[in-house]
Every structure is written in structure tokens, then in C-alpha cells.
Motif scaffolding. Structure first.
Motif, PDB file in Angstrom:
ATOM      1  N   ARG A  88       0.826  -1.215   0.000  1.00  0.00           N
ATOM      2  CA  ARG A  88       0.000   0.000   0.000  1.00  0.00           C
ATOM      3  C   ARG A  88       0.860   1.265   0.000  1.00  0.00           C
ATOM      4  N   ARG A 116       0.935   6.660  -0.863  1.00  0.00           N
ATOM      5  CA  ARG A 116       0.214   5.687  -0.042  1.00  0.00           C
ATOM      6  C   ARG A 116      -1.164   5.438  -0.645  1.00  0.00           C
ATOM      7  N   CYS A 118      -4.863   4.844  -0.269  1.00  0.00           N
ATOM      8  CA  CYS A 118      -5.855   5.175   0.748  1.00  0.00           C
ATOM      9  C   CYS A 118      -7.049   4.229   0.650  1.00  0.00           C
ATOM     10  N   ASP A 119      -7.883   4.257   1.670  1.00  0.00           N
ATOM     11  CA  ASP A 119      -9.033   3.353   1.735  1.00  0.00           C
ATOM     12  C   ASP A 119     -10.007   3.555   0.579  1.00  0.00           C
ATOM     13  N   ASP A 120     -10.019   4.752  -0.016  1.00  0.00           N
ATOM     14  CA  ASP A 120     -10.914   5.001  -1.151  1.00  0.00           C
ATOM     15  C   ASP A 120     -10.323   4.542  -2.479  1.00  0.00           C
ATOM     16  N   GLY A 121      -9.135   3.915  -2.442  1.00  0.00           N
ATOM     17  CA  GLY A 121      -8.504   3.396  -3.655  1.00  0.00           C
ATOM     18  C   GLY A 121      -7.596   4.380  -4.371  1.00  0.00           C
ATOM     19  N   TRP A 123      -4.235   6.812  -4.747  1.00  0.00           N
ATOM     20  CA  TRP A 123      -2.843   6.962  -4.313  1.00  0.00           C
ATOM     21  C   TRP A 123      -2.613   8.428  -4.004  1.00  0.00           C
TER      22      TRP A 123
END
Length: 156
Positions: A88, A116, A118-121, A123
Motif C-alpha cells: 500500500r 500511499r 488510501c481506503d478510497d482506492g 494513491w
């Protein structure tokens, strides 16, 4: 979530997308590519960009400096990128060229960045370090941002 693209493809797509927001002077689009806090390291100082307001001051300074150099947006190319063990995080390196309307290279410099997932897909950038010294764009921009908290001069 398994990423089917290589780290270098993701990193270059990120550079291209951010470059487009710079060319359009689109701060709202630009800010979507950043995580907070965000660390920006130059030979002059380290900035800890903690808020969107901090990032906007940096963005406006960068756009102003580009306009003074008659450069619409930086051209950037990934030179290396690899996934960290967590899958990730991407650590990458790139070269930036500032090219004016007559295709004269005004500057070039190298940087390393950390992205990184993120949880929403998406970068997003968490840190950047600029390797060159002197009058390069990142140094010029950070010299115009003395009002951003969390700065410290770099001692070598």
C-alpha cells in the motif's frame, strides 16, 4: 485489493495527473492527491504541511514561480518505483523538467516521493524529498512560504 499495475506505472500516472492539475492551476484537484500531514524536504528546510490551507499557500507560490519562468506545468518522468512490503506504499524517484513555451529547458531536478494507497482506492503523496540544491523550483517555493508552521532549517 491487489493492484494490477506496476509501481512505476502507478507512480507515473500519479505524476501525470498532478501535473495536469498544476497546468490548470486547479488547487481543488491538486489537493486530492495529498495526505496530511505531508513532509516536503529541500536542502534549505523541511516543511510539515499539516492543513489544506498550508498546501494551498505552497501551491499558489509554486504557480506564481512557474508563471515567472513562463512554464505552464512541470514535465516529470519516473526513474524508479517499487512497492513496499505492505503493498500500500510506493517509494519512487523522478526527474522534473521545467520547459517554457519555446521548449527551452529552464531547470531540471530530481526528487523522491512516497505514495500511499488510501481506503478510497486513491494513491496520495505523503512525502517528497528534492535532491538538488541551488535555485531549483522547490527551493524557491519553500523560501516564499515562511508562514507555514512546522518548518525547520536543515542542518548539514
Amino acid at each position: 485489493m491487489t493492484e494490477s499495475r506496476s509501481a512505476a506505472e502507478i507512480y507515473q500516472a500519479f505524476l501525470d495527473a498532478v501535473g495536469e492539475t498544476i497546468a490548470q492551476r486547479d488547487f481543488a484537484g491538486y489537493s486530492r492527491y495529498y495526505l496530511f500531514p505531508n513532509r516536503l524536504i529541500t536542502v534549505q528546510k523541511t516543511l510539515l504541511i499539516e492543513t489544506e490551507a498550508d498546501l494551498e499557500r505552497l501551491f499558489r507560490s509554486m504557480c506564481h514561480t512557474l508563471e515567472l519562468k513562463t512554464v505552464a506545468a512541470p514535465s516529470r518522468a519516473c526513474s524508479s518505483a517499487e512497492f513496499a512490503e505492505d503493498g500500500r506504499t510506493i517509494h519512487g524517484a523522478h526527474t522534473t523538467w521545467l520547459v517554457n513555451a519555446t521548449e527551452e529547458i529552464r531547470q531540471s531536478y530530481k526528487a523522491r516521493s512516497t505514495l500511499r494507497l488510501c481506503d478510497d482506492g486513491a494513491w496520495r503523496l505523503s512525502a517528497s524529498q528534492y535532491e538538488d540544491s541551488g535555485g531549483i523550483l522547490p527551493n524557491q517555493v519553500v523560501s516564499m512560504t515562511d508562514d507555514i508552521p512546522g518548518q525547520k532549517p536543515d542542518d548539514d
